[in-house]
Structure formats: structure tokens, C-alpha cells
Write an enzyme that holds these catalytic residues in place. Sequence first.
Site, PDB file in Angstrom:
ATOM      1  N   ALA F  69      -7.396  67.303  39.829  1.00  0.00           N
ATOM      2  CA  ALA F  69      -8.277  68.301  39.234  1.00  0.00           C
ATOM      3  C   ALA F  69      -9.691  68.151  39.772  1.00  0.00           C
ATOM      4  O   ALA F  69     -10.195  67.036  39.913  1.00  0.00           O
ATOM      5  CB  ALA F  69      -8.267  68.164  37.720  1.00  0.00           C
ATOM      6  N   ASP F  70     -10.294  69.261  40.046  1.00  0.00           N
ATOM      7  CA  ASP F  70     -11.665  69.305  40.557  1.00  0.00           C
ATOM      8  C   ASP F  70     -12.636  68.988  39.415  1.00  0.00           C
ATOM      9  O   ASP F  70     -12.809  69.759  38.484  1.00  0.00           O
ATOM     10  CB  ASP F  70     -11.904  70.723  41.085  1.00  0.00           C
ATOM     11  CG  ASP F  70     -13.343  70.925  41.509  1.00  0.00           C
ATOM     12  OD1 ASP F  70     -14.061  69.928  41.678  1.00  0.00           O
ATOM     13  OD2 ASP F  70     -13.716  72.103  41.651  1.00  0.00           O
ATOM     14  N   PHE F  71     -13.272  67.801  39.476  1.00  0.00           N
ATOM     15  CA  PHE F  71     -14.122  67.356  38.368  1.00  0.00           C
ATOM     16  C   PHE F  71     -15.223  68.362  38.042  1.00  0.00           C
ATOM     17  O   PHE F  71     -15.567  68.586  36.889  1.00  0.00           O
ATOM     18  CB  PHE F  71     -14.819  66.022  38.690  1.00  0.00           C
ATOM     19  CG  PHE F  71     -13.918  64.970  39.202  1.00  0.00           C
ATOM     20  CD1 PHE F  71     -12.612  64.862  38.731  1.00  0.00           C
ATOM     21  CD2 PHE F  71     -14.357  64.059  40.157  1.00  0.00           C
ATOM     22  CE1 PHE F  71     -11.783  63.862  39.203  1.00  0.00           C
ATOM     23  CE2 PHE F  71     -13.526  63.061  40.627  1.00  0.00           C
ATOM     24  CZ  PHE F  71     -12.237  62.961  40.155  1.00  0.00           C
ATOM     25  N   ASN F  98      -1.821  74.362  32.323  1.00  0.00           N
ATOM     26  CA  ASN F  98      -0.874  73.282  32.559  1.00  0.00           C
ATOM     27  C   ASN F  98       0.536  73.678  32.169  1.00  0.00           C
ATOM     28  O   ASN F  98       1.494  73.381  32.868  1.00  0.00           O
ATOM     29  CB  ASN F  98      -1.287  72.054  31.734  1.00  0.00           C
ATOM     30  CG  ASN F  98      -2.084  71.079  32.556  1.00  0.00           C
ATOM     31  OD1 ASN F  98      -2.854  71.513  33.399  1.00  0.00           O
ATOM     32  ND2 ASN F  98      -1.894  69.789  32.330  1.00  0.00           N
ATOM     33  N   LEU F 123      -2.560  65.841  38.047  1.00  0.00           N
ATOM     34  CA  LEU F 123      -1.615  66.949  37.952  1.00  0.00           C
ATOM     35  C   LEU F 123      -0.988  67.234  39.317  1.00  0.00           C
ATOM     36  O   LEU F 123       0.193  67.576  39.398  1.00  0.00           O
ATOM     37  CB  LEU F 123      -2.325  68.201  37.402  1.00  0.00           C
ATOM     38  CG  LEU F 123      -1.445  69.425  37.186  1.00  0.00           C
ATOM     39  CD1 LEU F 123      -0.244  69.134  36.299  1.00  0.00           C
ATOM     40  CD2 LEU F 123      -2.258  70.573  36.588  1.00  0.00           C
ATOM     41  N   GLU F 155       0.861  64.445  32.020  1.00  0.00           N
ATOM     42  CA  GLU F 155       0.828  65.873  32.320  1.00  0.00           C
ATOM     43  C   GLU F 155       1.960  66.225  33.265  1.00  0.00           C
ATOM     44  O   GLU F 155       2.493  65.354  33.958  1.00  0.00           O
ATOM     45  CB  GLU F 155      -0.476  66.231  33.041  1.00  0.00           C
ATOM     46  CG  GLU F 155      -1.706  66.164  32.198  1.00  0.00           C
ATOM     47  CD  GLU F 155      -2.943  66.592  32.987  1.00  0.00           C
ATOM     48  OE1 GLU F 155      -2.816  66.883  34.196  1.00  0.00           O
ATOM     49  OE2 GLU F 155      -4.024  66.607  32.397  1.00  0.00           O
TER      50      GLU F 155
END
Lengths: 274, 274, 274, 274, 274, 274
Positions: F69-71, F98, F123, F155
Site C-alpha cells: 500500500a502506498d503510505f 480490500n 496486500l 488481509e
Amino acid sequence: MAGDNSSERIKYFVDGPFFVIRLCDPGSLNALNGNDYLYLAELLEKSERNSDVYFTVLQSSGRFFSSGADFQSISKAQETKTSEPELNKWLAYFVSRNVYVTDMFARHSKILICCMNGPAIGLSAALCALCDIVYSMNDKVYLLFPFSSIGLVTEGATSVTLPMKLGSSWTFESLLFSSPIRFDKLDGTIVAKNYEMDNVEKFNDAVLEELKSKIKPLYLPTLPDIKKLLRERYSQELSRANSVEVNDAIKYWVRGIPQRSFKQLSQKQRKHKL
Amino acid sequence: MAGDNSSERIKYFVDGPFFVIRLCDPGSLNALNGNDYLYLAELLEKSERNSDVYFTVLQSSGRFFSSGADFQSISKAQETKTSEPELNKWLAYFVSRNVYVTDMFARHSKILICCMNGPAIGLSAALCALCDIVYSMNDKVYLLFPFSSIGLVTEGATSVTLPMKLGSSWTFESLLFSSPIRFDKLDGTIVAKNYEMDNVEKFNDAVLEELKSKIKPLYLPTLPDIKKLLRERYSQELSRANSVEVNDAIKYWVRGIPQRSFKQLSQKQRKHKL
Amino acid sequence: MAGDNSSERIKYFVDGPFFVIRLCDPGSLNALNGNDYLYLAELLEKSERNSDVYFTVLQSSGRFFSSGADFQSISKAQETKTSEPELNKWLAYFVSRNVYVTDMFARHSKILICCMNGPAIGLSAALCALCDIVYSMNDKVYLLFPFSSIGLVTEGATSVTLPMKLGSSWTFESLLFSSPIRFDKLDGTIVAKNYEMDNVEKFNDAVLEELKSKIKPLYLPTLPDIKKLLRERYSQELSRANSVEVNDAIKYWVRGIPQRSFKQLSQKQRKHKL
Amino acid sequence: MAGDNSSERIKYFVDGPFFVIRLCDPGSLNALNGNDYLYLAELLEKSERNSDVYFTVLQSSGRFFSSGADFQSISKAQETKTSEPELNKWLAYFVSRNVYVTDMFARHSKILICCMNGPAIGLSAALCALCDIVYSMNDKVYLLFPFSSIGLVTEGATSVTLPMKLGSSWTFESLLFSSPIRFDKLDGTIVAKNYEMDNVEKFNDAVLEELKSKIKPLYLPTLPDIKKLLRERYSQELSRANSVEVNDAIKYWVRGIPQRSFKQLSQKQRKHKL
Amino acid sequence: MAGDNSSERIKYFVDGPFFVIRLCDPGSLNALNGNDYLYLAELLEKSERNSDVYFTVLQSSGRFFSSGADFQSISKAQETKTSEPELNKWLAYFVSRNVYVTDMFARHSKILICCMNGPAIGLSAALCALCDIVYSMNDKVYLLFPFSSIGLVTEGATSVTLPMKLGSSWTFESLLFSSPIRFDKLDGTIVAKNYEMDNVEKFNDAVLEELKSKIKPLYLPTLPDIKKLLRERYSQELSRANSVEVNDAIKYWVRGIPQRSFKQLSQKQRKHKL
Amino acid sequence: MAGDNSSERIKYFVDGPFFVIRLCDPGSLNALNGNDYLYLAELLEKSERNSDVYFTVLQSSGRFFSSGADFQSISKAQETKTSEPELNKWLAYFVSRNVYVTDMFARHSKILICCMNGPAIGLSAALCALCDIVYSMNDKVYLLFPFSSIGLVTEGATSVTLPMKLGSSWTFESLLFSSPIRFDKLDGTIVAKNYEMDNVEKFNDAVLEELKSKIKPLYLPTLPDIKKLLRERYSQELSRANSVEVNDAIKYWVRGIPQRSFKQLSQKQRKHKL
């Protein structure tokens, strides 16, 4: 008088608690036709009814454990002139046999031991994967499930036994691409011990000898009880898969797809032999 | 006043988020009698109720993690003169304890870590297999489930944990033939890491130290939530197996079969000590 | 010499393919103590082993089928001075018996028929719900599961049998509020036929006579095979529930909660009798 | 050229989103032989492939929906001189057809509606129980599963559909004792609506008319999606039961037990007709 | 500062062990918008965290329990100009809320009681079906799941709760044809008791009074333990259905099908009001 | 006009039976934001609908397969001023995406092949584990699931895929301690073949070339049928896990725990870049 499925090509004997079934047609690489598979199932039932028996041991001869379905018998079945519709013919020839032999292996209560002297292919390989314990003669053995190249789906509950034993990753790889599952993948997943031997007779004897020695300190009546406990996790899955697999396959048979593949294989085979 | 199951032979302490249980009777190879197993279960419950605790860590001492059920206590139980029928006696002595300790391990919500300093046998080995993570001191550890030689069926939900963790092939081999499961089979299946050490105290400390360092960057409250998610796949299977295993075993106890084996083992053991 | 669990209060006889078990202590409303339940289980096993038997038929006498656990035996158990910890005592007294008798009913292979002459309560009611077919004498029968008022959780796999047979809605209503499940809810769900009779002996005879007439045209060996097929859907659920129920209950016993309730009931009962 | 299974006795037509299959041999009470059942399955597949169709509607004619397997065709099959072993013969004749037709009903994706104009027996009754919705012409309809009197086990996944729809109690009563399941037990469990009519043609028309009116306000593409969601709970159970049922039945066929019953029924039937 | 989902239209209070949630917007027939459903879920969580509470009781007001999703809020959502793709918009608006509120009901540990004063429609009806016990005010109540007419699939785990509680036959009939499930089908399946009253306030009070009297003799801590045991059979099914239902529905939202239906309903509704 | 989720950072092309999706933002290590994951799901659906396609192949570029995931997009989402309650915001931002992308991977009917050129995290790593076959470029690849350090639970159905593929022991070790799963654990469990190459473009090409050669002898229509058979064992488990995982995670998002972790990571990341 009705015939029976017995054949010179499959022998059996009882040795104490061991019911040993031996494929003995090395010339055909122990290819099996429909009646042969039924005879195997009948022998399992014979073992089942014998209350002195605790182990059903499958052994073979020659270079292959079993090269799978006998192409020529399928070609012959296909060419049979009959007034029966295609559906009925392949239900009778394919579905009824597969669903029965798979069930007989899947619900066998004695310990099923397979002595792989060499490669096993197709339904024969599926039966190996249904055994409780597999021993290999050496690291040249492999299992091959060429369903995707023949134009069939999984048989013999391999859609359950392979992921359960071999793991997801190699199950997909080998089933989708009809890739042989070589010893390095079988070792510790499907094969419990490798005997590293060259001679089939000696291998067959060595396994029986070691089994006899292993069971000496055991209280044998616990064995089927332990197997029953272990089977509770997956026996219903095997039954489910059995039904779905044969019914998914029948549409391919009705369209003549696997028959065409078997015919090609049969011709190649004949060529190779010349 | 009622007694309790606590014993000098099993100690525990809380170290931050770690509830450490230590078997400390190296002289008996940490053999455990019925009350000892119940005490283990009670300690798990104590850990369960402690909201500061995230890990329940099992450690041991001496050469064996635990040599399993204490033969002499079983012999004593058998010889007890009582007006109780055999069924009732073994239900009370065997079934009720096994069903309880197995359940306590199977439904424990904290992370269960087992530090195998040496071999574990029988029900003790089953408890190791019920732990979430197992670390080994060196490659001399093994698990041994001698049910088929004692005249019993699987205990402690091993009919589920072993196939799930060890795979089908070696589960059958080890359960049917009472073969030890040596390090090469445990590595990566049941054992997550091998410390390659010789000294138990240092091993126990090293594991705790490494755990402390591993959890530093963690947000601990997620751990029981992650475990709960992972348990959903198999927790009902463990409960089912627990019931079926103890009820399948009772007929062997009523017939006196495992008692006879334990008596023989107990005599051998005494001889060895002389 | 070891005692046995047999009792004048539970009789049995074999009549052709019927193994009939009869509760015959109308004075106590057929209340059963721990050994009585074990004796029931032993009789089921006796029936199991008799290859001429196809049906195990439970009958009773007097006003109640069975008023459940005998309060006074529980009070006595509680007062027993013993060096055993409370946990061990109630594991031995409660868990081990419940887990065994429930399993014996849940995995019985003969057709289990229950002839409800009157109300059944508690574990006795749970055993009725575990039977394959229940016939009622008249519309005054009811089942009562007073777990929530006694301070216990479900017993005898009722957490599975009730939702499966009675439906979700009335299962919650009756279990949560300890409400009797009267004939109008039992009819067609748990009770297959109501005989609308008044006399227990005649009812017991009438059921047996009708069964004898019903089975005349049947090929009896199919019956256990049909039951086996039907059981595949829920037998694993029953085993799972059995383990979880007894292990969830034990904490209530260790805290003394059901014992207190039974004591109060026992005192009321004595008062009523004065 | 290969034959086909089509027959004057089973017709079909497509009416908008309805694929209507009609049994039209009232003279034989719509008894069906092996090929008839396969033709039913083929018609289901035809409906499956027709993307304009949302409903597969089964209708019949005369006094019975279907009196089940045609006894005379079974007698004929039995008398066929053949070199095939008994096992192979009944695998081909019985197992392969049952496993296929059951699967085709069990995994059909269109809404399956059964219009019961009268009683249904045996495998035909099992197919009714596999339909999603059943409407009855009047309260004289019944289902009869005479497996225990013929010497067979459950067919057509009735070991799953009956407990699921009819409930446990009446499933055991009707399957074990070959008792007809009359309208009062079918109403609300298997039958969704009773039309209280006398004339089959008018009943068949009335159902179709009402269906056409009911679907007017609907967005039809949701229907197979809703059915798919509902099937997830039990479709795997149906497949499992299918495999186990046919494989459990084969031993009865090999021993000639159902054949003997069918022969007797066939003789009675002929007598009745004189 | 972030807003919250609370609303004048949904009130709650705690009365001893009862956490009472009351829909109090009779003017809109207690139609609920997306935030209202989330607020319901938040109230369930509030009840969950309150250790004095054993029951979560849903009550309503006016003629309907709840007429379901508020059409106008959906229309408004649809018309919102946004740079978000349609997929993202309906994932955020529909999927995320449904999956959350369904989960909160499905995994609630307190006893969920629904007091149906009148009809419930759509997702609101699904929540009723997720409650453990439903009481009805009179025989005019019904449940309506108009998914097939709106162009949606089942919501709120109805693909599991309806077959489990209502039975297969009426589940198919009502879901496929968007037919109301009237009191005669609800009685004894989803509705545990009918109060036969006319006044909502008095009904709400009467239920609470009767509950208070019913729990007097109970040991309340057993209630969540009994519910936990009962939930083990189906809780995983509810979670599975929840995921599959929302993900099957999203394609209908992306195509705008339910939005169109809601728009039409919204216009009709407005007309009716004039 | 509504936007769409497409992005320059994810490309795709169809090459015969292969639908190839390529992450091509090596600069960000192929970090993906919420819309990127949805675009991946949309591409899977595009592949699903293309009847010429049999394989969906995921490829990447640069050093990482995907760093997860792109912070920064999460930080931005967190800081957005909105009148929406926190619950609604994170349901819309996290849960809905999700649950959708996981479902699209879990129920994809084409063969899913992942070409791991480098590490995958979070993810993205979960999606790798959802693929049917994974090939690695070299032994530097790893999977990292840092849920316990970020303050989240599993996840992308990793609570099912990891134990199924990697085995229980290493699943616990890697999930609980956020430990990378290095090549030696992936080999043969998740990774089916290692190409031992250094150049991503050449690796991507080599995999496609080998696939093209592997499928030459195959009858492609069997492939989705074989996958369907294999999926029957676990597809319902994936759906169940999907629902439970997102609903267990939401409480962490509402409390702001993962957001805080992502913020810290984002700051570190920025520092590292300076």
C-alpha cells in the site's frame, strides 16, 4: 455364465496380515484396461472382507508401476458399433468404472501401501496418490497426470489428493501443464521412503520384509482405528470430488476429445514399438 | 480441604507478555502423570485470564522435553482396588483428563510456543504439535507417538494436527508404525527454527531473548486477533477429533490393553535404571 | 472384583431385531444417576455388537420418560470428602460420563427409537433428541432443557440436535429461557407419530407391535446402510459439539454453580414429597 | 449411427423463459427406464445451454407424476445374456445413470420447478426433491421412497435433500419404513403451494400462467445469481452423497437383491393389470 | 471534527440486562439510509462492550418495523457529481456498509431479540432474520425481500439465514418471486411467539415485561455461552455468505440496475403521498 | 463524467491466451494506492470476460514486485477533512476495496500466474499468495506481511492461503512476527519454479515464452475446468476469511492505529530518499 474381471496380468496373494496385489504385465508397462481397474477394486474388496488382513499392498513389475489406461482398449471401445447413444456408452465405459474404483480406494479401511517401482500415469497415478503410504524403488519414479493434454479433467480424486499431499503450488503446475511430478517433489510429500534399489523383485521383497519387521512390536487392531481417525478429515472430500470429477469429464467423452488423444497416443505407441 | 494439582515438577513465571511454563523434573525425563497434565491445563487457563500476557511459552529441562505419560502412575491406577467398574475408572482416569487438557491447548487464545530441548513422547508430543510455534534446541529432538505399539489410538488431536502440519505421508508412516519423527521431518513443518545449542538453560533463555527482541516493533494486541483468524480453519476439527479420539480409546482401556503395555514399559524402565 | 453399572432400574430384552431398553423406576420419575447413564451406554454397545439386532428401542414407565439427572446423587458427590481437586472431581464425575454417553448415542449404528410416555428433562431429554425416531404416547409429553436456570450450558449435543430438528427459533427460545418444548412444537419435528394413548404398558406394546408389522416387507440389512448415509451430514458436528459442550461446562462445575442449583431442587423436591 | 435417448414418452417445449419438460405416458403411470432418465438429464442440459431460459419446469400427465423405475426394463436387463461380469453390468446399467442424472439435477443452474400432479416414487421422487420449488395439484400427491423394501439404499441424493427439506424425524420414518410421505408432511416443506385442482392439463397450464404473471415485475438475470448463492450451502453435500449412494448401492445390485424385488413387483403389476 | 452516524430516528436505552434499540420514525415507515444502518451496527457494538447487558432488543414504532433502504438517499447518492468511478462509489456506498452491518449482527455475542410490530423489507428484513429470537405483534407482520424485482441478489446473509430458518421451499419461492413471507410461514420458523396485540407501545412494553419475568430464574452468564455453542454450526456460513453476497451485488450497482428501480419506487412513493 | 481507476502505472496487453498485467512504476517500488488495487481487480474482470484468454499473468518491473500500500495515499486519506464519521471513512476507503479486490482474485476462473521479480509486501503479497502459480526471478524474492507491526490483522485471505500453501509453522512465525518469508521457505510451497535471472524484462519474457511452449500440447478448455475442481476445496474458505478479515480490521482503522504506522513509515521513507 457371466464372466469375471480377473486377468493373468494382475495377481494377488495373502501373506499373514498383508494382502499383496501385483501388476505383472511389464511388457505393456502395466497398462490397465477398464476391466483391470475393476479387478483391482474387486481385490481391494476381497482384502476388506478378510479379517486377518491389516495391509493391502500394491506392487508392480518391470520399468513402470503402471502406464495408465490402455489406449487400445479405449480405441476399441470407441469403434464398437452400437445402437447405444454416445452418452450412454461413455457413462457405461468411463464414468461407472472410474467412480467405482476411486470409491473403493478412497473408502478402503485397511492400510493401503503402494510400492512404486517406476512411473505411474493417469488413473493409475491417481490410485497411488490415494494410497496411505507410498515407497519408491529409486529416484527415477514419477507421477504423470496428462489430463490437460488428453482433454480430460482430474480423475481418481486427484483434485483433492494432490493439493492435500503435494501442496497447492506443484499441484497446479503439474495438473495444468501435464508435467511429470519427479522424485524431488514426491519425496516427503507422497513418497515416505526411498529404497534406492534397481531390481523390482528385490524391492518388492525388501518392502514386505521391512513391513514385517516394523509391525512386530505393534498391536495390529489399532491400525484400522487410527486410519479411521485420520480419514475423518478428508473422506467426505474424496467422495465429493469423485462425483464431480466423473460428471465433469463425461462431456469431454461425449464430444470424443480424449478418444482422439488416445488414438494418437496409440498410433505413436505402435510406431515406437516398430 | 480439596487438594490441587500443582507440583514441584512444573513451575511457571510471568515475564512481561510471556507466561512461561517449565517442566523441571529432568530425573524422570519430565514424565507427566494425570494430575500433571491437568496442572498444565490449569496454567494455560491462568495465562488465558492474564490480560497482560500475549504468549504462553512451554519450556523444559534435561535431556527430554517430556517422555510422556508416567508409566508407574498408570500401573498404580490399575491396581487400585475399587468398587467402580472398569469403564468408570478409565473414563475418570483417562478420558476426562485427555479431553480436558487437549481442549485447553486447542482453544488457547494466547500464542503457544514450545521450546523443544529434546524428544517428546505420547500425549506430551501431541501437546507440542498443538502449539502454534515450536523451536528446537538442536537436531536431536524427535516426536514419538507410540500409540500403535501401546495398543491405543491417536491422542491429543494428533489425528488432525499431524496431517495438517507434517503432511499425510509421514503422518501415516509415523502413527501406524510408531516411528519417531526425527528432526529432518520436523524442520519447516512443525519446527520453525533450530537453535543448534547444547545447553537447555541457555536455549530457554535464548528463545525468550529472541522473542523479546522480535516483539519490540509489534503492536501486540493484533497477535490474538491474527491467531483467531488462523484458528477458524481448524479449531472445529480439533474439537471433533478430541471427542472421537477419547471415545475410540476407551474400549482399549476397558480391555486393559494399554495398561499391559505400560506395565511392561514400566518394568523395562526399572530394569534400565538398575 | 470390580462392580458394574447395571441396576434394577433399567432393564432390557431382545425381541427379534429389537433391543428394548426400559427405564423402570416410575417412583423416581426415572431420574438417572451417573452410573445409570453409563449403563444406558453399555446397553447401546451390547445392542451394537448383536448382529441380529436392527433397532435399539428406548421405553420407560410411569408418568415421566425421565426426569433427568438424579439431584441427590449430585449432592452426594459434592459432599464427598476427597483429596482430589475440584477440577479432577467434576472431570471424573461429569465430563467423562457425559462425553461417553453422548458419543455412544451419537455414533450408534442401529436405528434408535425413543418411546416418550411422558416428559424428559436435561441429559435424558438430550438423549431423546439424539434418537433417530421418537414416538409420543400423547400430547402431554414435553422436553425440558433447564441448563440456563441450573447454570450450565447445553449437554448431549443439544447445541446441534435441537437446531437441526426443532429449528433455530424455538431452539433459542427453549434453551435460553429453560422453557419446556411442548407437544405442538415437537410434533413433526422431533416426534414422528403420536399414539394418543393413556397407558404406558399398552403404549410400549403398541409401538413394538406396529414396528414389527412395519418391518415385515423390508429387507432389513439396508437399514443401517441408510442410517449411515443420513448420518454423514451431521455426525462430525455431533462429535465436535460433544467436546466443546463438556469443556465449556466444566468451569461451571468447578465454581459449584450447578451443584447449588441441584441442591435447591433436591430440597424443593423433598419438600414436595412431604 | 448411434442412437439417442429421446422418446415419445417425454416431450419438451420452450415458452419464453420457460423450458417445459413433460412426462406423457400416463398409461405406464410415467414409469421411466434407464434411457428415459438419461433423456431427462439431456433435456436439463439443453435448457442449461439456452441463454433465454430461466426456468426448467417438470410437468407430467395422468394419475402419477412418475411411478419410478420401469420394473420390466430392469427385469429385461437382468435376463440379458452377456459375457460381462455382474459388477460391470450393474455399474453400467445402474451406477453410471444414477450418478449422472442426479448430478445434472443437483448442479442445474436454472430454477427447477416441479409440478406434481400425483404421486412420485423412487428415483423420480428423488428428482422432485432435488427441484428448487414443487407445486402440487391437490392433496392426493405423495412421495414414496421404497428403498428399504426393495433392498437398496437412498438414491438421487435423498440422504441429503430429505433431511434438509423434510426434517430429520420424517426422513428417518419414511426412508426406513418405506412409508409414503403424504401431503400433510410435504406441505410447506417440499411443496410450496397446493393448487387444489383435479385436471392435470389445467393444473399444468395454471402453474405456467401464474409463473408468467409472477415474473413480470422481476429482473430475471438475478434469478440464477440468487440460486447460485443459495446452492453454496448444500451443493457440495449433494455431490458427496451422489458418489457414496451409488457406490453403497452397487453391492446390492451385484447380489441381485433389488432385481428380485423388481421382478416380484413386475409380476404383481402384470397381475393387477389383468 | 468528524461527524457521527447517530440520528434522532434511532434511540436506545439500557434497562438492566437489556440494551433496547428503537426505530422511531413512523412517518417514513422507519426507512433507513446508509448511515442509519451503520448507526445500528455501532449500537450493537455499544451493547457488546457493556458487560451488564445480556440482551440486545430491537424495537420499532408505527405501522412498519422498517420499510428497508431509504429510496431517496440512494437517489441522492446516485446523482452526486463526483470524480470517483462508479465502481468506487458503490463499493463505498453499498458494499462497505452492508458487509459491516451484516457482520455486526452475525457475530454479535449478546442475545439478539427482534420485536416485529409490522412488516420489514429488504436489508431490514435480513437483519430480523439474523436475530436469535423474533416476536411478532400480530399476524399482519411479514418479511419481504424484493431483491429479484429491484435487480439485486440476496443481502444480509439471507442466502444462509432463510434456508436455515424458513426451509428450502419457501426460501426459493419468496426470494425468486419477491413474494412477501406472511405470518403463517413465519410462525414457528422465524417468529417464536405472536403477541396478538394492536398497539406498538404496549407490545414493546409487553415483550420487555415478559423477558424480565422469564429471566428471573436464570443464571444469566450461561446465556452468551449457550449462544456461542449454537453459533458454531452456522457462524462461518454467515461470514462466507456476507462476502459473496456483497461482491455478487456490486456488478448490479455498477450497471445502475437497482438505482433505476429505487428511483421508480421513490417516484411512486412520492405520488402515493400526494 | 465519472472518472476511472486506470493509471499509467499499471499496463496490460493480451497475447493469445495470455492476459498480461504489468506493474510499471519501479520508481515507487510499485507501491499501489486504493484505486490501483481496484484497477487490478477491474483488469481481472476484463480478463474474465475475454473468452480467448486462459491465463491472467501478473508481472512487474524494477527491484520490487510491489512494496504494498502506498503510505502517502493513506496519509492523505487520513488528513482529508470530511463530515463523514471515521467509521464510514475507513469502511469506504479500506474495507470496501480490500473485500472487492480479494474476492476478484479469489474467485477468478482463469489461471492466475504471478511472476515475482522481487519482494512483495502487504496486500500485494497477499495477492501473490492468491495466485495459482508463482514463478520467481531469483532467490532474492521474499514475501512480507507486516500486519502485526502496523497494527492490523491479516488481509487478502492470507489467514487461509498462507497455512494452506506455506504450512502452519511458518505461517505463524511470519504473520505474528512480521518476518519476511524468504526464498528458502517459498521454494516448492508458494514458488513453483525459480528462473535464476537478473533482468526483469528478460524474466518476464522468459516466463511467457516458456508458458507458450508448455501449452502447445494442451487442450486448453480443460484448464478452467481443472481449476474449478481444485478450487472446490478452498473457495468457500477464502470467502469466509475475506469477510472476517476486513471486519476484524475496521476497529484498528477507526482507532487510527495503522494510519499512525503508515505515517511513520512514510516519514522514514521520505528520509531514506533524501
